[in-house]
Structure formats: C-alpha cells, structure tokens
Design a protein around this motif. Structure first.
Motif, mmCIF file in Angstrom:
data_model
loop_
_atom_site.group_PDB
_atom_site.id
_atom_site.type_symbol
_atom_site.label_atom_id
_atom_site.label_comp_id
_atom_site.label_asym_id
_atom_site.label_seq_id
_atom_site.Cartn_x
_atom_site.Cartn_y
_atom_site.Cartn_z
ATOM 1 N N MET A 1 0.768 -1.225 -0.045
ATOM 2 C CA MET A 1 -0.029 0.238 -0.014
ATOM 3 C C MET A 1 0.888 1.107 -0.106
ATOM 4 S SD MET A 1 -2.948 0.945 2.655
ATOM 5 C CE MET A 1 -4.234 2.392 2.661
ATOM 6 N N GLU A 2 0.545 2.399 -1.126
ATOM 7 C CA GLU A 2 1.370 3.240 -1.097
ATOM 8 C C GLU A 2 0.920 4.569 -0.384
ATOM 9 O OE1 GLU A 2 2.603 3.573 -5.047
ATOM 10 O OE2 GLU A 2 3.910 1.864 -4.960
ATOM 11 N N ALA A 3 1.649 5.542 -0.347
ATOM 12 C CA ALA A 3 1.066 6.950 0.039
ATOM 13 C C ALA A 3 0.093 7.614 -0.921
ATOM 14 C CB ALA A 3 2.026 7.965 0.577
ATOM 15 N N ARG A 4 -0.808 8.376 -0.634
ATOM 16 C CA ARG A 4 -1.666 9.116 -1.793
ATOM 17 C C ARG A 4 -1.555 10.692 -1.388
ATOM 18 N NH1 ARG A 4 -5.549 7.779 1.951
ATOM 19 N NH2 ARG A 4 -7.285 9.305 2.457
ATOM 20 N N GLU A 5 -1.840 11.426 -2.297
ATOM 21 C CA GLU A 5 -1.560 12.778 -2.188
ATOM 22 C C GLU A 5 -2.895 13.524 -2.381
ATOM 23 O OE1 GLU A 5 1.525 14.134 -4.636
ATOM 24 O OE2 GLU A 5 2.947 13.520 -3.257
ATOM 25 N N THR A 6 -3.135 14.649 -1.649
ATOM 26 C CA THR A 6 -4.471 15.253 -1.758
ATOM 27 C C THR A 6 -4.146 16.781 -1.590
ATOM 28 O OG1 THR A 6 -5.157 14.891 0.449
ATOM 29 C CG2 THR A 6 -6.066 13.222 -1.087
ATOM 30 N N PRO A 7 -4.890 17.696 -2.086
ATOM 31 C CA PRO A 7 -4.593 18.975 -1.750
ATOM 32 C C PRO A 7 -4.741 19.381 -0.409
ATOM 33 C CG PRO A 7 -6.114 18.815 -3.551
ATOM 34 C CD PRO A 7 -5.990 17.498 -2.812
ATOM 35 N N ALA A 8 -3.929 20.411 0.123
ATOM 36 C CA ALA A 8 -4.156 20.778 1.668
ATOM 37 C C ALA A 8 -5.367 21.938 1.702
ATOM 38 C CB ALA A 8 -2.777 21.437 2.101
ATOM 39 N N HIS A 56 -6.689 7.589 12.565
ATOM 40 C CA HIS A 56 -6.788 9.198 12.163
ATOM 41 C C HIS A 56 -5.809 9.311 11.239
ATOM 42 C CE1 HIS A 56 -9.690 9.922 15.052
ATOM 43 N NE2 HIS A 56 -9.111 9.583 15.977
ATOM 44 N N GLU A 57 -5.769 9.216 9.807
ATOM 45 C CA GLU A 57 -5.180 9.472 8.854
ATOM 46 C C GLU A 57 -4.276 10.838 9.028
ATOM 47 O OE1 GLU A 57 -7.066 11.674 5.146
ATOM 48 O OE2 GLU A 57 -7.008 9.557 5.130
ATOM 49 N N ALA A 58 -4.687 11.731 9.629
ATOM 50 C CA ALA A 58 -3.956 12.996 9.839
ATOM 51 C C ALA A 58 -2.627 12.753 10.508
ATOM 52 C CB ALA A 58 -4.806 14.165 10.528
ATOM 53 N N LEU A 59 -2.423 11.764 11.500
ATOM 54 C CA LEU A 59 -1.356 11.463 12.364
ATOM 55 C C LEU A 59 -0.180 10.934 11.462
ATOM 56 C CD1 LEU A 59 -2.915 10.391 15.680
ATOM 57 C CD2 LEU A 59 -2.474 12.936 14.589
ATOM 58 N N ARG A 60 -0.624 10.582 10.313
ATOM 59 C CA ARG A 60 0.318 9.797 9.359
ATOM 60 C C ARG A 60 0.170 10.717 8.002
ATOM 61 N NH1 ARG A 60 -3.431 6.130 6.991
ATOM 62 N NH2 ARG A 60 -5.083 5.820 8.346
ATOM 63 N N ARG A 66 4.405 24.030 -1.899
ATOM 64 C CA ARG A 66 4.433 25.241 -1.106
ATOM 65 C C ARG A 66 3.306 26.031 -1.797
ATOM 66 N NH1 ARG A 66 10.003 28.375 -1.124
ATOM 67 N NH2 ARG A 66 8.639 29.167 0.836
ATOM 68 N N GLY A 67 2.647 27.302 -0.873
ATOM 69 C CA GLY A 67 1.626 27.956 -1.349
ATOM 70 C C GLY A 67 0.393 26.812 -1.871
ATOM 71 N N ALA A 68 -0.338 27.364 -3.055
ATOM 72 C CA ALA A 68 -1.401 26.791 -3.446
ATOM 73 C C ALA A 68 -1.066 25.245 -3.931
ATOM 74 C CB ALA A 68 -1.869 27.409 -4.510
ATOM 75 N N ARG A 69 0.252 25.195 -4.075
ATOM 76 C CA ARG A 69 0.698 23.678 -4.377
ATOM 77 C C ARG A 69 0.851 22.682 -3.351
ATOM 78 N NH1 ARG A 69 3.003 27.067 -8.000
ATOM 79 N NH2 ARG A 69 4.995 26.957 -6.875
ATOM 80 N N LEU A 70 0.660 23.447 -2.152
ATOM 81 C CA LEU A 70 0.950 22.295 -1.013
ATOM 82 C C LEU A 70 -0.037 21.170 -0.885
ATOM 83 C CD1 LEU A 70 2.388 22.147 1.833
ATOM 84 C CD2 LEU A 70 0.438 23.053 2.660
ATOM 85 N N VAL A 71 0.501 19.937 -0.913
ATOM 86 C CA VAL A 71 -0.297 18.699 -0.932
ATOM 87 C C VAL A 71 -0.058 17.816 0.521
ATOM 88 C CG1 VAL A 71 0.028 18.634 -3.287
ATOM 89 C CG2 VAL A 71 1.758 17.492 -1.808
ATOM 90 N N GLN A 72 -1.041 17.039 0.772
ATOM 91 C CA GLN A 72 -1.054 16.286 1.946
ATOM 92 C C GLN A 72 -0.627 14.978 1.367
ATOM 93 O OE1 GLN A 72 -4.313 16.682 4.832
ATOM 94 N NE2 GLN A 72 -5.530 17.760 3.240
ATOM 95 N N ARG A 73 0.257 14.215 1.987
ATOM 96 C CA ARG A 73 0.737 12.779 1.585
ATOM 97 C C ARG A 73 0.395 12.022 2.920
ATOM 98 N NH1 ARG A 73 6.506 12.670 -0.741
ATOM 99 N NH2 ARG A 73 5.366 13.674 -2.262
ATOM 100 N N VAL A 74 -0.637 11.234 2.345
ATOM 101 C CA VAL A 74 -1.305 10.507 3.504
ATOM 102 C C VAL A 74 -0.587 8.860 3.338
ATOM 103 C CG1 VAL A 74 -3.333 9.206 4.456
ATOM 104 C CG2 VAL A 74 -3.547 11.495 3.479
ATOM 105 N N HIS A 75 0.188 8.600 4.550
ATOM 106 C CA HIS A 75 0.835 7.164 4.694
ATOM 107 C C HIS A 75 0.257 6.238 5.310
ATOM 108 C CE1 HIS A 75 4.667 9.449 3.412
ATOM 109 N NE2 HIS A 75 4.244 10.372 4.096
ATOM 110 N N PRO A 76 0.367 4.741 4.699
ATOM 111 C CA PRO A 76 -0.394 3.771 5.341
ATOM 112 C C PRO A 76 0.034 3.780 6.622
ATOM 113 C CG PRO A 76 1.047 3.146 3.303
ATOM 114 C CD PRO A 76 1.277 4.455 3.476
#
Length: 431
Positions: A1-8, A56-60, A66-76
C-alpha cells in the motif's frame, strides 16, 4: 500500500507559510498531554498509540510543496515509536515537558512524536506531540477519547468502533468544492458588510513585546490567572438569561476591557472557530479551524448585557459564515493600524473531558502553557468543569514586563466580576 496525495486545506496552506516565514517553531506544536495514574501496561499503551495513528490519517500525513501547490501525503498505517524515559534527576516534569514542546517537528518527515516519562511507580506523563498542520484544539478532545478507548481495548476491553465521519483529506476536498461554488460570493458579501469600517485593537504601545528580558534569557511568553467561582457562576447565569453562550459573555468582557484601555469605539478581534458545523467532521482529527473576526461597536452599548446581546448576533452570524476564512477576504477591509488582522486573538477552548479511565488507569488531560502562541497578543480561556475558567494571556515575542500582562488579566477579571454582579450596569469607563 502506497501513500496517496491530496490538496491541503486553506488553514494548512496558511500555517505552512507561517512555518517558513516565522521562527516561533514552538507555537507550531499542538500536543495531547496527559498524566496517567495507576498501573500502566506499556505494551497496551504502545498498541493504543499505534491504533490511534491507524484510526486518524492526519497523524500519518506529511506535507510537500508550497503555497497553493501544498499537498498532503497520507501514508499507510505503521508503528509509531514511543520513547520511554525517567524524568531527569533534579528536574520537574513540567521542565521536561517544556523542552519536548520546544523541539520542532518536521511535517515533511513525519507529523507525530510520542514520549512517556516515568514520574513515579504509578504515575507517568504522556506527550503525543503533533505538528499543528495535522491537528487543532477540537481534535485534542477526540484524540484523548480515542487514545483511552484504544488502551482499554488493548487491555481486554471493548473494541473501538470504526470512524464513521470524514478524514482530513476529505474535508480539504469539500472546502475546495465550496470555494469553487457560487456560495463563495454570498460569503464574501456578508463579511464585507460585517467588517467594513472596524478597527483592530492597538496594544503595542501599552503592552510591548520583547525577545529577551535584558539578561540574555528568553522573556516569559504567558501569564495566567483563574476566574473566581462566583464570577463564573454569575457569567453562566447571564449567558442563560440572554440565551447565549459562555463564549459570547467572555468575549464581551474582552471587548469591554480593550475598549477601556484603548478608547477605540469599534473593535474587531480575531478568533479561531472550529469549523465543524457539518456532522461528517465532528470526529475528524486535523486542522479544520479557521480564523474569523468578531466586531463590536462597544461605545454604542448602554450596558454589559447590551454588549452581550450585540455580540451574540455577531457570533451567531460568524458561525454561519465561518467556512470562509478571513484570510481569503480582500485586504484593507479592516483598519489594522499597520499591523495584522490576527494581532489580537481571543479563544475559548471547548469543554473537554479532562479525566478518563481505561484499562484500570486514569488519564488526566494536561493543558500546557509553555507552548506559547503564534499570535502577537492572545487571551485563551479554558473552562474546567462547571465552576472554573482558567485564563492565559500570551505574548508571542515574550513580555517586556510580565507585570503588564498580569495587570491586563487583573483588569479583565475585574470587568468579568462586575458583569457577573451587575450585568445591566454601564460599561467601565476608559482607564
């Protein structure tokens, strides 16, 4: 299972900018600290922390760009290291905790750090230290509740129910959808009408900040006091009479004190609203909170009770329009006097269960004041049960003279006591 990216989210992008352009890293830590009393099962506590991170996925979640291009990378999910240590000889647990809270967390690497200190044979201090990008004040109560439930389950108790609401990444997606919808214009029109012509309190001359106390050591960043039980009881009765909340009554006392000191007749102060009006996010851990400005035309009110009614309308409207953070409004809407809209901040912590039991141990929430504030001048109030309210006044750069902070708090307590005793009396005159 890999990390997934979503906008911040909007709040995450704003905080990321603070991280890069301000050096007050301590204020960007947002921990859950609890005193654990009883026989502690170390393996069960490790399982509980791991379960919390999985839940809680926020904790991983790490952050990149940066800026408008900041992304969250949610890890398994993966095990969360739990560091065990004794409180150093000759050092208080508070000093040990303060050192941990002043140590930065790099959210580009991992947002969570967990430590346990042995205070005695049946007493431990747990610090789940989190970067503010992944949590907020409301999340603290959720995390403590779930931590104790996971510990109890690891000790043989009932299983913890699976979360039914949104995770943080889904909230950020919903926020982007809002900002792209026709609702945005309606929100902008409301805030323009509500705030046009207001002023930010000008306190720098009255309460200067200082990086050092003149001896080369860090100046204290906070002063604290407690509202007397009789004052709290009177303010609660006033809130019931006016069909409003303790938040509004305590805010009215803050506005009254600011008007008394500055003479400014029309004041707007910032506050962080939880931004959780949707039921899907009531149990979401993450940085959902957003900043709103709460305006009061103090000089036009004939009494403290009148000011409460005036602010009640402002708070209810702000709650309805809180989905649009102030930072997305046009600049120049409020007279900041050359400062920033968040120079003066007012916050009331949500009432939390401070004492929970699980697996035969008692978990008592500790609210640390050592962490400081990222805002230049912040009054934070923490209700503790029905009869106590703790007040902490922060100065981000440190107090040039802590006595000035104590003086402000004493004045606030005087205003609150007078309001509790005679809410229909005229507001205090300018000092």
């Amino acid at each position: 299972m890999e990390a997934r990216e979503t906008p911040a989210s909007v709040s995450q992008r704003l905080l990321w900018m603070i991280k890069h352009y301000r050096s007050d890293f301590g204020a960007l830590n947002c921990p859950v600290v609890c005193r654990i009393v009883g026989d502690l099962d170390g393996s069960a506590l490790q399982a509980a922390v791991d379960g919390l991170v999985a839940r809680h996925e926020a904790l991983r979640t790490t952050f990149h760009g940066r800026g408008a291009r900041l992304v969250q990378r949610v890890h398994p999910p993966r095990p969360q290291p739990l560091t065990w240590a004794d409180v150093p000889a000759g050092e208080s647990p508070q000093a040990t905790l303060a050192r941990e809270l002043q140590t930065p967390i790099d959210p580009g690497q991992w947002p969570t750090r967990a430590s346990v200190w042995r205070v005695g044979a049946t007493e431990h201090l747990l610090c789940l230290n989190l970067h503010h990008l992944v949590t907020d004040a409301w999340s603290t109560g959720i995390l403590l509740r779930d931590l104790v439930a996971c510990y109890d389950a690891a000790c043989g108790g009932a299983d913890v129910p699976t979360p039914q609401g949104w995770q943080m990444s889904r909230f950020a997606q919903a926020q982007q959808e809002l900002l792209a919808s026709d609702r945005l214009g309606r929100y902008q029109r409301y805030w323009r009408q509500q705030l046009a012509g207001s002023q930010i309190p000008r306190l720098d001359a009255l309460y200067p900040a200082a990086d050092t106390d003149g001896a080369g050591t860090a100046a204290p960043r906070s002063v604290a006091a407690e509202l007397p039980a009789a004052t709290v009881a009177g303010l609660r009765e006033l809130a019931r009479r006016e069909k409003t909340t303790m938040f509004t009554v305590l805010l009215a006392a803050f506005h009254s004190q600011l008007h008394r000191l500055t003479g400014q007749p029309d004041l707007a102060v910032a506050s962080m609203f939880a931004n959780r009006s949707r039921p899907e996010v009531r149990d979401t851990v993450g940085l959902l909170a957003g900043m709103v400005l709460l305006r009061a035309q103090v000089a036009r009110q004939d009494s403290f009770a009148g000011l409460v009614r005036h602010l009640h309308a402002a708070v209810i409207s702000a709650f309805a329009y809180q989905d649009l953070p102030f930072h997305l409004l046009p600049t120049g809407l409020v007279d900041t006097g050359g400062g920033r809209a968040d120079d003066v901040m007012f916050n009331v912590m949500s009432p939390l269960r401070h004492d929970l039991t699980g697996g035969g141990a008692r978990f008592e929430l500790v609210v640390p004041t050592e962490i400081g504030s990222r805002f230049p001048f912040e009054l934070a109030l923490a209700p503790v049960g029905e009869h106590r309210v703790q007040a902490v006044l922060f100065r981000a750069g440190g107090w040039a003279d802590p006595a000035l902070g104590q003086e402000f708090l004493a004045g606030y307590l005087d205003v609150a006591a007078a309001a509790a005793h005679r809410p229909d009396a005229r507001l205090p005159a300018r000092r």
